[in-house]
Design an enzyme around this catalytic site. Structure first.
Site, PDB file in Angstrom:
ATOM      1  N   SER A   1     -24.269 -17.524  -1.353  1.00  0.00           N
ATOM      2  CA  SER A   1     -25.592 -16.494  -0.818  1.00  0.00           C
ATOM      3  C   SER A   1     -26.018 -17.050   0.464  1.00  0.00           C
ATOM      4  O   SER A   1     -25.994 -18.443   0.711  1.00  0.00           O
ATOM      5  CB  SER A   1     -26.364 -16.628  -2.109  1.00  0.00           C
ATOM      6  OG  SER A   1     -27.547 -16.988  -1.474  1.00  0.00           O
ATOM      7  N   LYS A   2     -26.092 -16.024   1.330  1.00  0.00           N
ATOM      8  CA  LYS A   2     -26.552 -16.487   2.729  1.00  0.00           C
ATOM      9  C   LYS A   2     -27.951 -16.930   2.204  1.00  0.00           C
ATOM     10  O   LYS A   2     -28.229 -17.911   3.229  1.00  0.00           O
ATOM     11  CB  LYS A   2     -26.520 -15.135   3.373  1.00  0.00           C
ATOM     12  CG  LYS A   2     -27.277 -15.279   4.775  1.00  0.00           C
ATOM     13  CD  LYS A   2     -27.138 -14.006   5.459  1.00  0.00           C
ATOM     14  CE  LYS A   2     -28.350 -13.805   6.568  1.00  0.00           C
ATOM     15  NZ  LYS A   2     -28.383 -14.884   7.608  1.00  0.00           N
ATOM     16  N   ARG A   3     -28.831 -16.664   1.422  1.00  0.00           N
ATOM     17  CA  ARG A   3     -30.260 -17.139   1.327  1.00  0.00           C
ATOM     18  C   ARG A   3     -30.106 -18.415   1.022  1.00  0.00           C
ATOM     19  O   ARG A   3     -31.148 -19.296   1.204  1.00  0.00           O
ATOM     20  CB  ARG A   3     -30.850 -16.131   0.304  1.00  0.00           C
ATOM     21  CG  ARG A   3     -32.037 -15.220   0.938  1.00  0.00           C
ATOM     22  CD  ARG A   3     -32.727 -14.345  -0.262  1.00  0.00           C
ATOM     23  NE  ARG A   3     -31.353 -13.561  -0.685  1.00  0.00           N
ATOM     24  CZ  ARG A   3     -31.379 -13.206  -2.090  1.00  0.00           C
ATOM     25  NH1 ARG A   3     -32.154 -13.846  -3.100  1.00  0.00           N
ATOM     26  NH2 ARG A   3     -30.479 -12.514  -2.709  1.00  0.00           N
ATOM     27  N   LYS A   4     -29.072 -18.879   0.164  1.00  0.00           N
ATOM     28  CA  LYS A   4     -28.929 -20.266  -0.177  1.00  0.00           C
ATOM     29  C   LYS A   4     -28.367 -20.958   0.867  1.00  0.00           C
ATOM     30  O   LYS A   4     -28.057 -22.457   0.961  1.00  0.00           O
ATOM     31  CB  LYS A   4     -28.206 -20.604  -1.454  1.00  0.00           C
ATOM     32  CG  LYS A   4     -29.020 -20.145  -2.654  1.00  0.00           C
ATOM     33  CD  LYS A   4     -28.523 -20.543  -3.890  1.00  0.00           C
ATOM     34  CE  LYS A   4     -28.454 -20.004  -4.949  1.00  0.00           C
ATOM     35  NZ  LYS A   4     -27.390 -19.624  -5.643  1.00  0.00           N
ATOM     36  N   GLY A   5     -28.139 -20.392   2.087  1.00  0.00           N
ATOM     37  CA  GLY A   5     -27.544 -21.089   3.459  1.00  0.00           C
ATOM     38  C   GLY A   5     -26.433 -21.108   3.544  1.00  0.00           C
ATOM     39  O   GLY A   5     -25.644 -22.070   4.101  1.00  0.00           O
TER      40      GLY A   5
END
Ligand code: GLU
Length: 487
Positions: A254-258
């Site tokens: 996930s992009k949100r988790k980097g």
């Protein structure tokens, strides 16, 4: 269905392209190419709240960088234009209304407050929310008068509530679901924008798409799409759902988790070819042990029947391995051009850049490794003398001092400072002193770099540093060793 294979990459312009999305694009592209078909780019921008400026350019740029040229799309045109959903808005309402007429859809006037209430009720009962079909029971008269009055409304798909729906997927086989579990999803929103779920079916049909390739997160929606095709009486395309991409520990990317997007990877010094090669193998495998594939290799051998259904792990270590292979395969000139932007920020002015590229090419995996590998060239830091002591090289503090002291005048006397001259003079010294190569080269490399591990050996480093700086560093080494031994 059109005789020609037609696939489409249908990204929502979010401003970035994650790995799974790029894999869908790649497989779609390859399926089209393998069948001499057409690869279509369609921009799915009906979710106006999620629009990001410049996002469509990111999509064009990515496809162009990857060499996945689309045959039709907003920028190149084509017989099915427009290829941007927000420019096709007039298309969807008539189809939604046609479904209402056919009895497969209905107008819903429920307010947000009513729906929020229903949702809260399901939450308290711990049930998954499903619209309660309140508006299905409205009389025709009531519907007509509310439409005439301009009451806000949506159009919902009317799902069969009994029986099952089965559809076929090329990767996952036949999938059957209970109709009772299918919600009356919204097809057309109150602002007349279609939902993704509706627009993708209408557009895939109108654009004669033969193969719908997308991530397996869409598998659970596929029965609803199937019912739409059936309700219209349209031919269902070939579904190709792709396995989930996970991290090596099984967790979701996930992009949100980097986790890196395609652009992030390029920025971090990965090569486009290596990323594509690695992504091609996330869910597809050839029938040989070959691992390195160019896009044009893949255009010849890709096949749907070798796509797997089990989740694929996207492993950064593996990507680094691919990248190293691609870096090694570059010509020295091509590598130098790629390395230049990284070298410029990391090297003190005055040092020659080409020889630095030459020592780096066999020893880095990613371009972003460069600064961390060459700091010693710009500055000799204080280092521990323990590095001089190396069992295999048979070096000690004492013989390092002796050999460095012997090398110094030899190097001082050189009139030409090239790798070859440095090499020849040091090898002559090795013979004269009856020592091993390592007993001279190890201390010199240590004195020149102060690092235990460096790209390039003693002679290459000396050549890069130049005569004055090399001699200066060797003298520092001699002084420090004598001070340490004298104590
Ligand atoms: N717009 C969807 C997405 O970006 C496309 C999914 C599909 O290929 O149908 O995820």
């Amino acid at each position: 269905m059109a005789a020609t294979v037609r696939t489409r990459y249908a990204p929502s312009p979010t401003g970035y392209i994650h790995i799974g999305n790029l894999r869908s694009a790649l497989y779609e592209y390859l399926i089209a190419r393998v069948h001499q078909g057409k690869f279509v780019l369609r921009i799915e921008d009906t979710d106006q709240e999620r629009l990001v400026e410049g996002a469509v350019e990111v999509i064009y740029r990515t496809l162009a960088l990857c060499g996945m040229h689309h045959d039709e799309g907003p920028d190149v045109g084509g017989p099915y234009a427009p290829y941007v959903q927000s420019e096709r808005l007039h298309t969807y309402r008539p189809y939604a209304e046609l479904l209402v007429k056919k009895g497969h859809a209905y107008y819903c006037f429920c307010t947000k407050e009513r729906l929020d209430g229903l949702r809260a009720e399901s939450d308290t009962k711990n049930l998954a929310f499903q619209y309660d079909r309140h508006c299905l029971s409205l009389s025709q008269g009531e519907i007509d008068s509310r439409l005439t009055a301009g009451d806000p409304h949506v159009i919902r798909q009317k799902m069969p509530k009994e029986g099952t729906t089965t559809f076929h997927d090329s990767v996952y086989g036949d999938i059957t679901v209970e109709n009772a579990g299918l919600e009356d999803q919204i097809l057309l929103k109150s602002d007349s924008f279609p939902t993704y779920n509706f627009a993708n079916v209408v557009d895939d049909h109108l654009m004669d798409i033969t193969h719908v390739v997308r991530g397996s997160e869409y598998l659970s929606s596929a029965p609803k799409y199937n019912l739409l095709y059936e309700a219209f009486g349209w031919e269902v395309p070939t579904y190709v759902h792709l396995p989930l991409i996970v991290k090596p520990d099984g967790s979701k990317i996930s992009k949100r988790k980097g986790d890196a997007t395609f652009e992030d990877l390029l920025r971090d010094g990965f090569l486009v070819g290596a990323v594509l090669n690695c992504i091609a193998l996330l869910g597809w495998s050839p029938d040989t042990n070959q691992e390195i594939f160019s896009l044009s290799d893949l255009e010849k051998i890709f096949s749907i029947d070798r796509i797997s259904k089990s989740p694929s792990a996207f492993d950064m270590a593996k990507l680094r391995w691919f990248n190293a292979e691609y870096i090694r395969a570059l010509s020295p000139e091509a590598f130098h051009q790629m390395a230049l932007p990284w070298l410029k920020g990391a090297v003190k002015p005055g040092l020659p850049l080409e020889p630095i590229s030459r020592i780096l090419q066999p020893r880095i995996e990613v371009l972003s490794d460069i600064p961390g590998k060459i700091g010693f060239l710009s500055q000799l830091e204080d280092y521990s003398l323990d590095i001089y002591v190396h069992k295999k090289m048979k070096t000690t503090l004492e013989n390092s001092l002796v050999n460095l002291s012997a090398a110094l005048p030899v190097l001082e006397s050189l009139t030409e400072w090239t790798v070859q001259c440095i090499h020849d003079s040091l090898m002559a010294l090795v013979t004269d002193c009856g020592i091993k190569n390592g007993q001279i080269l190890w201390p010199i490399r240590t004195a020149l770099s102060g690092w235990e591990v460096t790209p390039g050996g003693a002679m290459e480093i000396a050549d890069i540093l130049g005569k004055n700086e090399s001699l200066r560093r060797i003298r520092i080494g001699i002084d420090r060793l004598s001070a340490a031994i004298g104590q």
